[in-house]
Design a protein around this motif. Structure first.
Motif, PDB file in Angstrom:
ATOM      1  N   ALA A  26       0.808  -1.216   0.000  1.00  0.00           N
ATOM      2  CA  ALA A  26       0.000   0.000   0.000  1.00  0.00           C
ATOM      3  C   ALA A  26       0.847   1.275   0.000  1.00  0.00           C
ATOM      4  N   GLY A  27       2.054   1.216   0.577  1.00  0.00           N
ATOM      5  CA  GLY A  27       2.903   2.411   0.672  1.00  0.00           C
ATOM      6  C   GLY A  27       3.285   2.991  -0.680  1.00  0.00           C
ATOM      7  N   ALA A  30       0.562   5.344  -1.652  1.00  0.00           N
ATOM      8  CA  ALA A  30       0.193   6.391  -0.685  1.00  0.00           C
ATOM      9  C   ALA A  30       0.403   7.779  -1.293  1.00  0.00           C
ATOM     10  N   THR A  36      -3.204   4.018   3.050  1.00  0.00           N
ATOM     11  CA  THR A  36      -2.774   2.688   3.484  1.00  0.00           C
ATOM     12  C   THR A  36      -3.763   2.249   4.569  1.00  0.00           C
ATOM     13  N   ASN A 103      -1.324  -4.638  -3.868  1.00  0.00           N
ATOM     14  CA  ASN A 103      -2.327  -3.593  -4.074  1.00  0.00           C
ATOM     15  C   ASN A 103      -3.398  -4.052  -5.046  1.00  0.00           C
ATOM     16  N   THR A 189       5.629  -1.841   2.040  1.00  0.00           N
ATOM     17  CA  THR A 189       4.777  -2.859   2.657  1.00  0.00           C
ATOM     18  C   THR A 189       5.189  -3.048   4.114  1.00  0.00           C
ATOM     19  N   SER A 190       4.158  -3.188   4.968  1.00  0.00           N
ATOM     20  CA  SER A 190       4.417  -3.176   6.409  1.00  0.00           C
ATOM     21  C   SER A 190       5.072  -4.465   6.903  1.00  0.00           C
TER      22      SER A 190
END
Ligand SMILES: NC(=O)c1ccc[n+]([C@@H]2O[C@H](COP(=O)([O-])OP(=O)(O)OC[C@H]3O[C@@H](n4cnc5c(N)ncnc54)[C@H](O)[C@@H]3O)[C@@H](O)[C@H]2O)c1
Ligand SMILES: [Zn+2]
Length: 248
Positions: A26-27, A30, A36, A103, A189-190
């Motif tokens: 998601a980053g 952004a 995100t 995504n 990505t986290s």
């Protein structure tokens, strides 16, 4: 090693490899304006996005979940690819690039990337929960919930929700690419949503040089060759733009 030396070293590794494999989250979107899930903007009305993107939420209240996804479609429809998406698409003039993305927004394809594995599906597609028919659907308004014209079953967004498994064929395609990657870039990505969270470690264990680009370190950072702290839209053009080559 200074930051400049590090960037030079990564650029050389990328240019010396046969193909660039990239994992995005998601980053990377952004800076295009797509929120995100874990940062600010991970709330819709009073709901946490991570509570609505589940099969349980859909069984309980399909209309609510669809309203959330239509809101996301409207938001995404106004967003354009940013310099990070464009740098990846542009790099295809130098090397084959495979983008494995978590995504669902379609921005990589909009930027021109031709080789994209959407491991979490697409917000621009729906799937019948009864007969499984898939179809493209880019409507921003519709009567809810949509039903399948073939069997009358409920249609859902063709995305992978929290707690669901990935499509086997797509997962296999991703794992094959990760196993043979010489360089893997992991962007925005986290590193907490499995199985993608483990992709970097998997590639590293098969010999890939893994570079992470994120605003902050993640739980996976210790397993990678290096982490570049910065915005994807600034770092990727720096890593992937090779004007000296195009001038030759
Ligand atoms: N754009 C989309 O399609 C979208 C948006 C939100 C969530 N999702 C879904 O939700 C799940 C969430 O997992 P996730 O790890 O992809 O996202 P996440 O929301 O959990 O984490 C986003 C990560 O990006 C980093 N980040 C934020 N802005 C950045 C920037 N400008 N440059 C570089 N890094 C930046 C954050 O530090 C964070 O580590 C995914 O599975 C995805 O399918 C998709
Ligand atoms: Zn059907």
């Amino acid at each position: 090693m200074t930051d400049r030396d590090l960037i030079r070293n990564i650029r050389k590794r990328i240019m010396d490899s046969k193909k660039l494999v990239v994992l995005t989250g998601a980053g990377i979107s952004a800076e295009s304006g797509v929120p995100t899930f874990r940062g600010e903007g991970g709330l819709w009305r009073s709901y946490r996005a991570t509570d609505l993107a589940t099969p349980q939420a859909f069984s309980k209240n399909p209309v609510l979940v669809w309203e959330f996804y239509l809101w996301r479609r409207r938001l995404i429809s106004k967003c354009k690819p940013n310099p990070a998406h464009l740098a990846l698409a542009g790099f295809e003039s130098y090397k084959p690039v495979l983008v494995i993305t978590q995504n669902i927004d379609g921005l990589h394809q909009k930027a021109g990337s031709r080789n994209v594995l959407e491991i979490h599906g697409s917000i621009w597609r729906v799937r019948c929960v009864k007969c499984g028919r898939l179809r493209d659907d880019d409507r921003l308004e519709m009567d809810l919930p949509p039903v399948c014209s073939l069997c009358g079953g409920l249609e859902r967004p063709d995305v992978v929700w929290f707690g669901e498994s990935l499509d086997e064929g797509i997962l296999k395609g991703a794992l094959d690419a990760l196993m043979s990657a010489e360089v893997l870039l992991i962007v925005g990505t986290s590193g907490v949503v499995e199985p993608a969270a483990s992709f970097g470690r998997f590639a590293a264990s098969h010999g890939a040089y893994v570079v992470e680009v994120n605003l902050e370190r993640t739980p996976q950072s210790p397993y990678y060759a290096c982490t570049i702290l910065g915005r994807a839209g600034e770092v990727l053009p720096e890593l992937l733009t090779f004007e000296e080559i195009s001038q030759k």
